[in-house]
Design a protein around this motif. Structure first.
Motif, short mmCIF file in Angstrom:
data_model
loop_
_atom_site.label_atom_id
_atom_site.label_comp_id
_atom_site.label_asym_id
_atom_site.label_seq_id
_atom_site.Cartn_x
_atom_site.Cartn_y
_atom_site.Cartn_z
N HIS A 584 0.80 -1.35 -0.12
CA HIS A 584 -0.05 0.31 0.23
C HIS A 584 1.14 1.21 -0.30
CE1 HIS A 584 -3.40 2.56 0.59
NE2 HIS A 584 -2.44 3.05 1.98
N ASN A 585 1.85 1.27 0.69
CA ASN A 585 2.88 2.36 1.10
C ASN A 585 3.85 2.74 -0.50
OD1 ASN A 585 1.95 2.93 3.69
ND2 ASN A 585 3.16 1.91 4.65
N ALA A 586 4.03 1.12 -1.18
CA ALA A 586 4.88 1.72 -2.37
C ALA A 586 3.70 2.19 -3.08
CB ALA A 586 5.28 -0.10 -2.62
N ASP A 587 2.51 1.67 -3.05
CA ASP A 587 1.49 2.26 -4.53
C ASP A 587 1.56 4.08 -4.06
OD1 ASP A 587 -0.09 2.66 -6.47
OD2 ASP A 587 -2.19 1.77 -4.99
N ILE A 588 1.10 4.31 -2.47
CA ILE A 588 1.16 5.99 -2.18
C ILE A 588 1.94 6.47 -2.94
CG2 ILE A 588 1.51 7.27 -0.32
CD1 ILE A 588 -0.50 5.45 0.69
N ALA A 589 3.46 6.07 -2.64
CA ALA A 589 4.72 6.47 -2.82
C ALA A 589 5.27 6.54 -4.61
CB ALA A 589 5.97 5.90 -2.97
N MET A 590 3.59 5.75 -5.13
CA MET A 590 4.24 5.80 -7.00
C MET A 590 2.80 6.87 -7.39
SD MET A 590 2.20 4.93 -9.94
CE MET A 590 0.77 3.47 -8.71
N TYR A 591 2.17 7.16 -6.47
CA TYR A 591 1.06 8.18 -7.19
C TYR A 591 1.96 9.83 -6.84
CZ TYR A 591 -3.35 5.53 -8.12
OH TYR A 591 -4.06 4.88 -8.11
N HIS A 592 2.40 10.09 -5.98
CA HIS A 592 3.19 10.88 -5.97
C HIS A 592 4.11 11.09 -6.96
CE1 HIS A 592 1.71 13.03 -1.44
NE2 HIS A 592 1.01 11.78 -1.48
N ALA A 593 5.00 10.24 -7.21
CA ALA A 593 5.88 10.09 -8.50
C ALA A 593 4.92 10.44 -9.99
CB ALA A 593 6.37 8.57 -8.62
N LYS A 594 4.27 10.24 -10.01
CA LYS A 594 3.20 10.99 -11.29
C LYS A 594 2.58 12.09 -10.38
CE LYS A 594 0.98 6.06 -12.86
NZ LYS A 594 1.69 7.02 -14.50
N GLU A 595 2.60 13.09 -9.78
CA GLU A 595 2.38 13.95 -9.37
C GLU A 595 3.29 15.10 -9.33
OE1 GLU A 595 0.13 13.70 -5.38
OE2 GLU A 595 -1.90 13.11 -6.14
N SER A 596 4.21 14.84 -9.09
CA SER A 596 5.56 15.03 -9.04
C SER A 596 6.20 15.12 -10.78
CB SER A 596 6.99 14.44 -8.71
OG SER A 596 6.18 14.12 -7.36
N GLY A 597 5.27 15.10 -11.60
CA GLY A 597 5.50 15.51 -13.26
C GLY A 597 6.14 13.65 -14.20
N ARG A 598 5.83 12.20 -13.52
CA ARG A 598 6.03 11.32 -13.86
C ARG A 598 7.48 10.79 -13.97
NH1 ARG A 598 0.70 12.69 -15.47
NH2 ARG A 598 -0.95 11.23 -15.35
N ASN A 599 7.45 10.04 -14.76
CA ASN A 599 9.11 9.57 -15.21
C ASN A 599 10.06 10.37 -14.16
OD1 ASN A 599 10.73 8.59 -17.13
ND2 ASN A 599 11.75 10.74 -17.60
N ASN A 600 10.07 9.52 -12.94
CA ASN A 600 10.74 9.60 -11.68
C ASN A 600 10.15 8.33 -10.77
OD1 ASN A 600 9.10 10.97 -9.55
ND2 ASN A 600 8.22 11.76 -11.55
N PHE A 601 11.23 8.30 -9.72
CA PHE A 601 10.76 7.22 -8.45
C PHE A 601 10.81 7.73 -7.43
CE2 PHE A 601 15.64 6.43 -8.45
CZ PHE A 601 15.23 7.26 -7.67
N GLN A 602 9.98 7.57 -6.43
CA GLN A 602 9.90 8.39 -4.66
C GLN A 602 9.49 7.53 -3.41
OE1 GLN A 602 9.08 11.74 -4.11
NE2 GLN A 602 9.34 12.34 -6.19
N PHE A 603 10.27 7.78 -2.38
CA PHE A 603 10.65 7.05 -1.93
C PHE A 603 9.45 7.29 -0.54
CE2 PHE A 603 14.51 5.95 -2.69
CZ PHE A 603 15.08 4.29 -2.27
N PHE A 604 8.45 6.26 0.02
CA PHE A 604 6.94 6.71 0.97
C PHE A 604 7.50 7.98 2.71
CE2 PHE A 604 4.36 5.32 4.81
CZ PHE A 604 3.32 5.81 4.16
N ASN A 605 6.64 8.34 2.52
CA ASN A 605 7.02 8.90 3.87
C ASN A 605 5.56 9.31 4.17
OD1 ASN A 605 6.19 11.67 2.97
ND2 ASN A 605 8.11 11.79 1.85
N ALA A 606 5.44 9.77 5.50
CA ALA A 606 4.38 10.20 6.14
C ALA A 606 3.32 11.04 5.80
CB ALA A 606 4.37 10.32 7.74
N GLU A 607 4.02 12.40 4.94
CA GLU A 607 3.69 13.17 4.12
C GLU A 607 2.53 12.27 3.84
OE1 GLU A 607 3.82 17.86 2.41
OE2 GLU A 607 5.40 16.39 3.34
N MET A 608 3.83 11.96 2.36
CA MET A 608 2.69 11.36 1.62
C MET A 608 1.54 10.34 2.44
SD MET A 608 5.57 9.86 -1.24
CE MET A 608 7.06 10.37 -1.57
N ASN A 609 1.39 9.51 2.80
CA ASN A 609 0.24 8.97 3.60
C ASN A 609 -1.23 10.22 4.06
OD1 ASN A 609 -0.98 6.33 4.08
ND2 ASN A 609 -0.64 6.79 6.30
N ALA A 610 -0.81 10.71 4.69
CA ALA A 610 -1.61 12.23 4.63
C ALA A 610 -1.93 12.89 3.66
CB ALA A 610 -0.67 12.84 5.55
#
Length: 868
Positions: A584-610
């Motif tokens: 679930h948390n890896a999925d959340i981090a993936m959505y943040h990667a998309k919101e950050s302009g796509r074509n990147n990777f993001q590590f999960f953190n608590a702010e992302m989950n919120a």
């Protein structure tokens, strides 16, 4: 002997009258006197009357019976009392008359020599009493103590008086009394009688054939052929009681003649034959056909025994043998010492060992469980205890090579419960194992990419997580989603999308280690398990490698594709300690990667989950907002640069959230687009904006209303119909509706969007391009679209509120204004905040503006109240 009937309570000796001439003579005869032979044959005196003559004749007959050699006469009344016992009977049976007369027959019979009274004799007496008819001759042997047996010929007949049987008389004739010839004749008669009894009482059917026709048949034959009586058989051929053809196809009549000829030549012939009863039922018979000669003519005796049950048993045994012989499973029979006594060919085919190599030797499937020497000892113990054992084993062929097998062992016991044999059934299950592995592979792998699917992923993740806990190591989950994959499917077809997914899968596998797992999670999503990673930097390196591999160009047939991906990363134990939480948390981090302009990777953190929790809450609220009437419109005025008059207003959507208050579109529009609600919300905005503009018209202000169209609305097939309905419901003239689309959407829409815009323009609505200048499109391209107005992005205005504009930006604005005027397009600047910006626009020839400065110009006026 009719005149010899005596009262039931008196013997014959008391029945005769005592006349002088005749009475004394009769008494003497009965008493055992020996009158001269001549007297027995002399006539009565002439002076004697009829009664005397009758008595004299009777005395002569009785005397003759008494003196006849080998003749024994017995008389028994209805009460079973012996009323007559001749001297011959006394001589034949060794019992004097005084001991028999007047005695119950049962008592007398019990004292007679062996063979004199049998069950058959008792039955004959009873039959005569019941039927009143005499019984035929019967031959039997009478044994004597130390003497040669005698041949007796007997007959039984009734004495009837007044229509009722009064007595039964038995006459026994000793035919051995005439010397050697008599003995031979007796033996012959006894043999004939014995044969007749055998013929009549035989359980086998016996038929006499003359010229192949039935001349006689015993009762068993009548019963065997189920005929009503003997006449149904007599005169017919045996082949008449056979089907047209025998089971081997031969004609019954022809084969019957051939077998008769063989029996005549050899003396007899034994064979099995298929018969048909008088009722039409078929049965099998074993036939012994014997040829005999009688009076220079040839006869046949056919003895037939019903062997239908035996044939069924033989057939069942044959089928069983065939089943064993042709079974694909190996079948081995052992003795109680577990030595092989029989095996079918399948065992040789499976193991390669021949019968010569197995018979007489202990049965142990070669190569079974080599690491467990006591394996088969345990198996035999279980067979002896439970009667059977079955399970998987591993066998070894004679030529080498091991194979999986299924072995079943059964103990066979005789009717007394003693062990007689062991039965082993062995099956080569190599193919079944392969099929099971194939089926398991299909169930655990993705059909398109052959990567582990969600089921196998969870299984491997569970094992990897357990190992990480045990070794106190790190574990990473990477969640990949291809960017804009739906567009590839929609524009190029699903077959191209499938080819792309296969190639992406191959690239991902090449980027990880053998201990790692790459799984297709569904659609264009992939999940990767990195087991026992050394640190975050190693995970980042792998994520960067994956990103680089996926973004390399793809040559798929005639298409060359450039694809990017967004990757989310969750690490155990910092980002979760369970399977569900990590994925679930890896999925959340993936959505943040998309919101950050796509074509990147993001590590999960608590702010992302919120943020994800907030997004889920917004999505749920949006689905209910239309029904609860929580949306409202605000209108930003558009003013004429030269006169400052209000020309129209742009409808801006706001959401009155029950908990969060009034939200601007930046907070929820992206969520609405992703969850598919933008078309419904856009249609609501369109309808209510037209209704408000109509209200302005009714108040005397013919302002134009501007409505932003979302990409989802522009690509929807019902856009034209939605605009028509909004205009029809509100009554607003089409020329008073201005529809805005972004420059980026215009560049991607192609011919389809151009066609939709042309239809809207033909309807009478005006069209504007929003955020013009940000998409780097050429002004010359505008000639292909029926556009009426350009909206200059605020970033191109001088001295903007954020101070970001430069001289080159203002030059872009000036160029847009100049070329738009050449194309006879209206230019409006949005986001105007200061008087200096307005003065610049006026100097460049911009016709309209909007923004905070424009809203401030009309604030507090009656027109402002009319707008909102």
């Amino acid at each position: 002997m009719v005149g010899m009937v005596a009262p039931p309570d008196r013997p014959y000796a008391c029945r005769l009258p005592r006349g002088r001439a005749t009475g004394d003579l009769m008494s003497d005869r009965i008493a055992g006197a020996s009158p001269s032979p001549g007297r027995l044959l002399a006539a009565a005196a002439p002076q004697a009357g009829p009664a005397g003559k009758a008595l004299d004749l009777l005395s002569i007959i009785v005397a003759a019976v008494e003196q006849a050699p080998g003749l024994a006469v017995r008389g028994i009344d209805r009460d079973g009392i012996v009323r007559y016992w001749s001297a011959g009977a006394a001589r034949l049976y060794g019992m004097a008359a005084e001991l028999a007369l007047g005695q119950p027959w049962a008592t007398v019979a019990a004292a007679l020599p062996a063979g004199a009274v049998t069950e058959e004799v008792a039955g004959e007496l009873a039959a005569v009493w019941e039927s009143g008819k005499a019984r035929g001759l019967r031959l039997w042997k009478l044994g004597g103590a130390g003497a040669a047996p005698r041949c007796i010929c007997s007959t039984v007949f009734p004495v009837v008086q007044s229509g009722r049987v009064r007595q039964v008389v038995c006459i026994d004739l000793d035919i051995t009394a005439s010397g050697q010839d008599g003995a031979a004749r007796c033996a012959l008669l006894l043999m004939g009688d014995n044969f007749r009894q055998l013929y009549d009482k035989s359980a086998d059917a016996i038929l006499l054939l003359r010229d192949e026709h039935i001349a006689d048949a015993n009762p068993a034959a009548i019963a065997l052929f189920q005929c009503e009586d003997r006449t149904r058989l007599l005169g017919r051929r045996l082949s008449d009681f056979s089907p047209l053809r025998q089971p081997d196809g031969a004609l019954s009549s022809l084969r019957g003649t051939q077998l008769a000829a063989q029996a005549h030549a050899d003396g007899n012939c034994r064979y099995d034959w298929r018969y048909q009863t008088c009722t039409g039922q078929l049965f099998w018979g074993e036939v012994l056909l014997t040829s005999v000669t009688l009076d220079h003519s040839y006869l046949f005796y056919a003895v037939i025994r019903d062997i239908s049950s035996r044939k069924l048993a033989e057939r069942a045994l044959y089928l069983s043998a065939q089943v064993v012989e042709h079974a694909r499973e190996a079948i081995v029979v052992m003795d109680p010492q577990q030595h092989v006594v029989s095996m079918n060919p399948a065992y040789s085919e499976i193991s390669g060992y021949s019968p010569d190599e197995m018979l007489g030797k202990p049965f142990v499937p070669h190569g079974v469980e080599p690491d467990v020497p006591a394996f088969f000892d345990h198996v035999w113990d279980e067979v002896d205890a439970n009667g059977y054992w079955q399970g998987d084993i591993v066998g070894q062929r004679k030529a080498g090579g091991r194979y999986p097998a299924w072995l079943s062992l059964t103990a066979i016991r005789d009717p007394q419960g003693q062990l007689s044999n062991y039965l082993a059934i062995l099956s080569d299950i190599s193919e079944r194992k392969k099929n099971e592995e194939h089926t398991r592979h299909l169930a655990e792998h993705d059909f398109l990419t052959d990567l582990p699917n969600r089921v196998l992923l969870l299984d491997r993740l569970s094992l990897a997580l357990a190992a990480a806990r045990r070794k106190l190591s790190m574990l990473a989950i990477l969640y990949l989603d291809l960017d804009h994959f739906k567009h590839i499917n929609d524009s190029m077809g699903h077959h191209v999308g499938d080819l792309l997914l296969k190639e992406v899968a191959r690239r991902l596998v090449r980027c990880v280690r053998g201990v790692d797992t790459v799984s297709r999670h569904g659609g264009d999503e992939f999940v990767i398990i990195l087991a026992e990673v050394g640190g975050i930097d190693q995970v980042a390196h792998v994520a960067a490698s994956l990103l680089h591999a996926v973004t390399q160009p793809y040559q798929l047939g005639e298409y060359e594709l450039h694809v990017s991906t967004s990757i989310g990363v969750a690490v155990f134990p910092s980002d979760g300690d369970s399977i569900d939480s990590l994925v679930h948390n890896a999925d959340i981090a993936m959505y943040h990667a998309k919101e950050s302009g796509r074509n990147n990777f993001q590590f999960f953190n608590a702010e992302m989950n919120a943020q994800i929790v907030e997004r889920a809450s917004l999505e749920q609220g949006l689905r209910e907002a239309l029904g609860r009437d929580e949306f409202v419109l605000e209108f930003q005025p558009a003013l004429d640069v030269a006169s400052g008059q209000i020309l129209g207003a742009e409808a801006l959507l706001r959401w009155r959230h029950p908990q969060l208050g009034v939200l601007p579109p930046e907070r929820f529009i992206a969520v609405a687009e992703e969850c598919g609600l933008m078309v419904s919300i856009g249609n609501w905005v369109l309808r209510h904006a037209c209704l408000r503009a109509r209200a302005w018209h009714d108040a005397g202000q013919a302002w134009r209303v501007a409505v932003n169209l979302s990409p989802a609305q522009c690509l929807h097939n019902d856009l034209l119909l939605s605009v028509q309905e909004a205009l029809a419901v509100s009554g607003l003239p089409p020329a008073c509706l201005e529809l805005e689309v972004t420059e980026s959407l215009l560049m991607k829409g192609g011919a389809r969007l151009a066609g939709v815009l042309a239809q809207l323009r033909a309807l009478g609505a005006r069209l504007a391009i929003d955020d013009f200048g940000t998409g780097y499109s050429r002004l010359a391209n505008l000639r292909h679209y029926p556009v009426d107005k350009l909206k200059i992005d605020p970033s191109f205005l001088p001295a903007a509120a954020d101070g970001a504009a430069t001289e080159s930006d203002t030059a872009v604005a000036a160029t847009i204004i100049a070329m738009a005027r050449e194309l006879q397009l209206t230019v409006i600047a949005e986001g105007v905040e200061t008087a200096q910006q307005l003065a610049y626009l006026r100097g460049q020839g911009c016709q309209q503006y909007q923004g905070r400065f424009a809203s401030a110009q009309v604030a507090g006026s009656a027109l402002a109240k009319l707008l909102n």
